[in-house]
Design a protein around this motif. Structure first.
Motif, short mmCIF file in Angstrom:
data_model
loop_
_atom_site.label_atom_id
_atom_site.label_comp_id
_atom_site.label_asym_id
_atom_site.label_seq_id
_atom_site.Cartn_x
_atom_site.Cartn_y
_atom_site.Cartn_z
N LEU A 162 -17.15 -4.71 18.37
CA LEU A 162 -17.44 -3.58 19.26
C LEU A 162 -16.40 -3.32 20.33
N ASP A 163 -15.52 -4.26 20.62
CA ASP A 163 -14.56 -4.08 21.71
C ASP A 163 -13.64 -2.90 21.40
N ALA A 164 -13.48 -2.00 22.37
CA ALA A 164 -12.69 -0.78 22.16
C ALA A 164 -11.21 -1.09 21.94
N THR A 165 -10.68 -2.11 22.61
CA THR A 165 -9.29 -2.48 22.39
C THR A 165 -9.09 -3.03 20.97
N GLN A 166 -10.05 -3.82 20.51
CA GLN A 166 -9.99 -4.32 19.15
C GLN A 166 -9.99 -3.17 18.14
N LEU A 167 -10.88 -2.20 18.34
CA LEU A 167 -10.93 -1.04 17.44
C LEU A 167 -9.60 -0.29 17.43
N THR A 168 -9.03 -0.10 18.62
CA THR A 168 -7.79 0.66 18.73
C THR A 168 -6.64 -0.03 18.02
N LEU A 169 -6.50 -1.34 18.23
CA LEU A 169 -5.38 -2.05 17.62
C LEU A 169 -5.55 -2.18 16.10
N GLU A 170 -6.79 -2.17 15.62
CA GLU A 170 -6.98 -2.12 14.17
C GLU A 170 -6.44 -0.83 13.57
N HIS A 171 -6.36 0.21 14.38
CA HIS A 171 -5.92 1.52 13.89
C HIS A 171 -4.42 1.72 14.04
N TYR A 172 -3.74 0.79 14.69
CA TYR A 172 -2.29 0.88 14.85
C TYR A 172 -1.57 0.25 13.65
N LEU A 173 -0.38 0.73 13.39
CA LEU A 173 0.51 0.07 12.43
C LEU A 173 1.26 -1.02 13.18
N LEU A 179 -7.91 -0.76 5.55
CA LEU A 179 -7.91 -2.20 5.29
C LEU A 179 -8.05 -2.98 6.59
N GLN A 180 -7.34 -2.56 7.64
CA GLN A 180 -7.41 -3.30 8.89
C GLN A 180 -8.78 -3.18 9.53
N HIS A 181 -9.42 -2.03 9.43
CA HIS A 181 -10.78 -1.91 9.96
C HIS A 181 -11.76 -2.77 9.16
N LEU A 182 -11.59 -2.81 7.85
CA LEU A 182 -12.45 -3.67 7.02
C LEU A 182 -12.23 -5.13 7.37
N PHE A 190 0.82 -1.22 0.00
CA PHE A 190 0.00 0.00 0.00
C PHE A 190 0.85 1.27 0.00
N GLU A 191 2.13 1.12 -0.24
CA GLU A 191 3.01 2.29 -0.25
C GLU A 191 2.62 3.26 -1.37
N TRP A 192 2.09 2.73 -2.47
CA TRP A 192 1.75 3.58 -3.61
C TRP A 192 0.68 4.61 -3.26
N THR A 193 -0.11 4.36 -2.19
CA THR A 193 -1.16 5.31 -1.81
C THR A 193 -0.59 6.57 -1.19
N GLY A 194 0.61 6.47 -0.62
CA GLY A 194 1.23 7.64 -0.02
C GLY A 194 0.67 8.04 1.32
N THR A 195 -0.22 7.24 1.90
CA THR A 195 -0.82 7.56 3.20
C THR A 195 -1.13 6.27 3.93
N PHE A 196 -0.94 6.30 5.26
CA PHE A 196 -1.27 5.13 6.07
C PHE A 196 -2.78 4.97 6.26
N TYR A 197 -3.56 5.92 5.78
CA TYR A 197 -5.01 5.74 5.80
C TYR A 197 -5.40 4.44 5.10
N SER A 198 -4.71 4.12 4.02
CA SER A 198 -5.05 2.92 3.26
C SER A 198 -4.87 1.66 4.11
N VAL A 199 -3.82 1.64 4.96
CA VAL A 199 -3.57 0.47 5.79
C VAL A 199 -4.60 0.36 6.91
N THR A 200 -4.87 1.48 7.57
CA THR A 200 -5.84 1.42 8.67
C THR A 200 -7.24 1.11 8.14
#
Length: 511
Positions: A121-132, A86-89, A74-84
């Motif tokens: 729904l778990d808040a820890t799950q949501l948070t770790l999906e947003h981490y690299l 994908l992880q949320h999906l 996902f480097e071609w996107t130029g932003t880590f938004y693409s990774v997060t």
């Protein structure tokens, strides 16, 4: 066909899935809030930067680590938004997949919804999906491997091959995945389904690690067994060196603090500048020290492991440095403002695809971060809920009941993976909410299948001789789930219908 019949069928389908629909909608809304609150991604100290730097070593990027390959893709996107994103999906898809497979097995809609809800729904799950970080890839790989093998009574070679690839990717991502490798291998062996599924499963594993071996050129590099610092930290934290026989080179690795004054976290011995790890004469000394502790003081080591594993199952009493670490895994008010507390406040990635986090600055909370911070204080899976899930799964798996062997095997496989992840991470590293989180993909599902087995009617075979005038040679009938509500209660969700048994002895394996 009358128009009312399809509408009635559609209405019945909606009523059965209304709970899951609401949970999925809430999960989507929470993930949108994460994307708005902490753009573009959350950043964990050196780990996130290390993964990004590895991904930028192309074409010399290490073949052993799947997560840098994901970042490179996902480097071609130029932003880590693409990774997060994908992880949320992936988190959403995993929750829905768990629900659908449980329904296919015969679990009722409301029980299946409860089993999938922590992933959504778990808040820890949501948070770790947003981490690299690797947690989402690790959890998804192991969970998909398990789902591929349990969704059908007899998984085909292609499903087993894909499961082997997934479980190997999980193990390559985090060594803890070895517990899933073993549990799913036993699931295929017992009962015996022939050599093809087992061979296909093993072929998938060999393919992944064969690729890694070509890239690394060594067995240690392929399996990731060349670094003993984490087990050193675990054993140095509990070792009483006064009661051990050690050569001088190893005695320098003993903890400088008395037993009752040591840091809360074993990783202090890995990362702190004052740790004796820096006095190691060679890397092999760390492994040797750990082996000596395991050999001479196994009781101290096992007691510490048992105590820390137990903390996943009741509300843990965290020490000061453990509270600091736990703050990383909950949504914070303004994670970009970490200048005042470098160690305990999460930070965010920079706007471009680089290996450094966003520079420290003062930041005001936004509406999304305020909501998520309040949400994260309460919306976490209670440890006692995990305890109840383990007990329900165990009881359901071993409860004396004729037949339903396949349900027992699924329950034990999921239970073994969930508890095994916690046990392995504590035994080789330490207690951390982050390390135990992947169990949410397995323990609630294990409890749901255990509950199904307790509620299901035992398998019976009709051996009576056909009465006069009845056709001979009909297959015996067994009780099976049709996925509807029983007795109008609306909460059991696996009504029983009589269906012909197929394949002779397969009745004992039926779900």
């Amino acid at each position: 066909m009358p128009v009312g019949r399809p509408l009635a069928r559609l209405g019945g389908t909606f009523r059965r899935h209304v709970g899951m629909t609401a949970v999925v909608a809430a999960g989507i809304a929470l993930r949108v809030a994460m994307l708005l609150a902490y753009p573009p991604a959350l950043w964990f100290q050196g780990d996130s930067g290390t993964y990004v730097k590895l991904s930028q070593q192309w074409p010399a990027m290490p073949a052993r680590w799947p997560y840098p390959w994901l970042l490179k893709a996902f480097e071609w996107t130029g932003t880590f938004y693409s990774v997060t994103l994908l992880q949320h999906l992936a988190g959403l898809a995993l929750g829905v997949a768990v629900y659908l497979v449980l329904r296919r097995i015969g679990v009722g809609p409301w029980v299946a919804t409860l089993a999938a809800a922590p992933l959504l729904l778990d808040a820890t799950q949501l948070t770790l999906e947003h981490y690299l970080l690797t947690e989402t890839l690790f959890t998804s790989a192991l969970a998909v491997a398990a789902l591929l093998l349990v969704r059908r009574e007899r998984p085909g070679p292609l499903a087993c091959l894909a499961a082997g690839i997934c479980v190997a990717l999980g193990m390559a991502t985090r060594p803890t995945g070895v517990v899933a490798l073993g549990a799913l291998f036993l699931f295929l062996l017992l009962p015996w389904r022939g050599w093809r599924p087992v061979a296909a499963y093993l072929l998938g594993i060999v393919a992944v690690f064969g690729f890694a071996f070509v890239g690394t050129g060594s067995i240690e590099g392929t399996l990731g067994t060349g670094n003993g610092k984490f087990l050193y930290g675990r054993t140095a934290h509990v070792a009483d060196c006064d009661g051990m026989q050690l050569r001088p080179g190893l005695r320098k690795l003993c903890a400088p603090q008395p037993l009752d004054q040591r840091p809360d976290r074993p990783d202090w011995f890995i990362w702190n500048k004052d740790s004796p790890i820096h006095q190691a004469e060679r890397p092999e000394d760390l492994d040797e020290f750990a082996r000596e502790v395991l050999k001479q003081q196994p009781d101290r080591y096992l007691a510490a492991v048992a105590r820390d594993v137990g903390r996943y199952f009741w509300s843990p009493d965290l020490g000061p440095t453990e509270v600091c670490l736990a703050n990383w895994w909950r949504p914070q008010l303004a994670p970009t403002n970490w200048a005042a507390d470098f160690d305990c406040v999460p930070r965010t990635a920079g706007p471009d695809y680089q290996w450094r986090p966003l520079p420290s600055r003062n930041a005001d909370p936004n509406a999304a971060s305020r909501f998520l911070h309040a949400y994260g204080r309460y919306a976490v899976t209670p440890p006692l809920a995990l305890t109840a899930a383990v007990l329900l799964a165990l009881i359901g798996a071993v409860w004396p009941r004729r037949g339903r062997l396949r349900l027992s095997m699924i329950t034990l496989a999921y239970l073994g993976i969930g508890v095994g992840i916690m046990l392995f991470s504590v035994a080789t590293s330490m207690f951390d909410l982050r390390y135990g989180l992947p169990a949410l993909a397995f323990l609630p599902a294990a409890a749901a299948v255990g509950w199904l087995r307790l509620r299901s009617a035992p398998v019976t075979h009709n051996k009576a001789t056909a009465a006069a005038g009845e056709p001979k040679g009909l297959a015996p009938f067994v009780a099976e789930s049709n996925g509807e509500d029983d007795d109008g209660s609306g909460d059991r969700g696996h009504g029983l219908i009589a269906v012909p048994e197929r394949g002779g002895d397969a009745g004992g394996l039926r779900s």
